[in-house]
Design an enzyme around this catalytic site. Sequence first.
Site, PDB file in Angstrom:
ATOM      1  N   TYR A   1       0.865  -1.187   0.000  1.00 17.32           N
ATOM      2  CA  TYR A   1       0.000   0.000   0.000  1.00 17.32           C
ATOM      3  C   TYR A   1       0.897   1.231   0.000  1.00 17.32           C
ATOM      4  CZ  TYR A   1      -3.473   3.381   1.764  1.00 17.32           C
ATOM      5  OH  TYR A   1      -4.314   4.461   1.925  1.00 17.32           O
TER       6      TYR A   1
ATOM      7  N   ASP B   1       9.358   2.848  -0.286  1.00 14.09           N
ATOM      8  CA  ASP B   1       8.301   3.492   0.491  1.00 14.09           C
ATOM      9  C   ASP B   1       8.571   3.164   1.960  1.00 14.09           C
ATOM     10  OD1 ASP B   1       6.084   4.243   1.875  1.00 14.09           O
ATOM     11  OD2 ASP B   1       4.641   3.501   0.411  1.00 14.09           O
TER      12      ASP B   1
ATOM     13  N   LYS C   1       4.413   9.340   8.814  1.00 13.21           N
ATOM     14  CA  LYS C   1       4.218   8.800  10.167  1.00 13.21           C
ATOM     15  C   LYS C   1       5.246   9.360  11.164  1.00 13.21           C
ATOM     16  CE  LYS C   1       1.769   4.793   8.357  1.00 13.21           C
ATOM     17  NZ  LYS C   1       0.356   5.039   8.543  1.00 13.21           N
TER      18      LYS C   1
HETATM   19  N1  HOZ Z   1      -1.120   3.298   6.256  1.00 15.31           N
HETATM   20  C1  HOZ Z   1      -1.862   3.012   7.433  1.00 15.31           C
HETATM   21  C2  HOZ Z   1      -1.587   1.625   7.910  1.00 15.31           C
HETATM   22  N2  HOZ Z   1      -1.895   0.648   6.975  1.00 15.31           N
HETATM   23  C3  HOZ Z   1      -3.277   3.229   7.307  1.00 15.31           C
HETATM   24  C4  HOZ Z   1      -3.628   4.542   7.784  1.00 15.31           C
HETATM   25  C5  HOZ Z   1      -4.970   4.893   7.254  1.00 15.31           C
HETATM   26  O1  HOZ Z   1      -5.280   4.519   6.128  1.00 15.31           O
HETATM   27  O2  HOZ Z   1      -5.668   5.533   7.999  1.00 15.31           O
END
Ligand code: HOZ
Length: 423
Positions: free
Chosen positions: A143, A238, A266
Amino acid sequence: MEDRSIELFARARKVIPGGVNSPVRACHNVQSSPLFIQRGCASHLFDVDGGEYIDFVLSWGPMILGHSDPDVTAAITCAAACGTSYGAPCEAEVELACEVVKAMPSLEMVRMVNSGTEATMSALRLARACTKRDKVIKFIGCYHGHADPFLAAAGSGLATFSIPGTPGVPAHVVGDTLLAAYNDLEQVKAIFQRFPQEIACVIVEPVACNMGLVLPEEGFLAGLRELTRAHGALLIFDEVITGFRCALGGAQSRFGIDPDLTTMGKIIGGGLPVGAFGGKRCYMEHIAPEGEVYQAGTLSGNPLAMAAGLATLRKLQNQDYAALERRTQNFARELASILASKQVPVQVPTLASMFSVFFTAEPLKDFASVKTADQALFTTFYKQMRAQGIYLAPSSFETGMVSFVHSDEDFARTLEAATKVHF
Ligand code: HOZ
């Protein structure tokens, strides 16, 4: 007792789609309602019904120092007193850029943005501009935020809610996104052979964290580096999750790989909305106004977010990452053994201060293998742990996070709770 959370969720659903501002927070896939949080302190969260939870989500990664860290809070308070955004350069953004470049081995320049999504979207644009090519290779189950070109076979919320591609993304926009299985170098090789001179970049989570935690196999990342160099494509790491978590220098320092571009988010914002992308000067110089690749943001580099990020990164320089990793490993090992004693197939992979719980015996190497995990068992586990005050990500396609302030008592209480789960 979750009465007030349930009441707030009902109100939220009337005015916010699905009642949440990001889909992963909705808990209906684990047959639960989200908890509404009132405050966080160190490794604990407190909800609006007076419940106290040991937090292994940590806002999906940023809070590696725990909630309300006194130094980060002081830095934010002090910055806020001088104004929260100027739309003009400030000293803190230079300081933070210097810290990031110092920490991340491959970075020579960095541009601040406001989220991981903005970071990956901008890095892809830059890679396409620098190579004058359009195609991008991404891995199934990884992702990279919710920008259009990455919404093909993506992990995180899309995996949780079984959304393989999303309406609103025109087919031609993802038409240049080529998919390979994580850890499968042969597939990547085959794609390069099929589209010689057409691939701008390969983007990868060096440690996959959005299909649950899946580790790169020996040689996978080095193989990507070799293949991208051989074919004149850029390698984008990433590190939105792994940056400053796998090690201060991210996964790239841990695995000794030198990507061309890196995306971050983050932890870099210490709990405020910050993302960044950076890399080699020869590429970053193409960004406007030095170059012609346009990228911008009203709130980018604002003093409040920069202060939070700076206080966080500076504090992290004095933290013992190796000790945190040992503690996380011990915890994961004990958790796996407690759950296995209940005659369920289970694996608890771990790396640095991250872990995942998969109810499957299948070796975990890609999205297809994590999908063999039993979701009903996960739901049972999630619900019973939450009922005992343990706050886990509500999906097995997410990664558990441990902070520097999780105590031995937190681990002991969590393991004790696990012993009481019945399947
Ligand atoms: N990238 C975050 C953990 N998979 C998700 C955060 C979100 O989409 O709120």
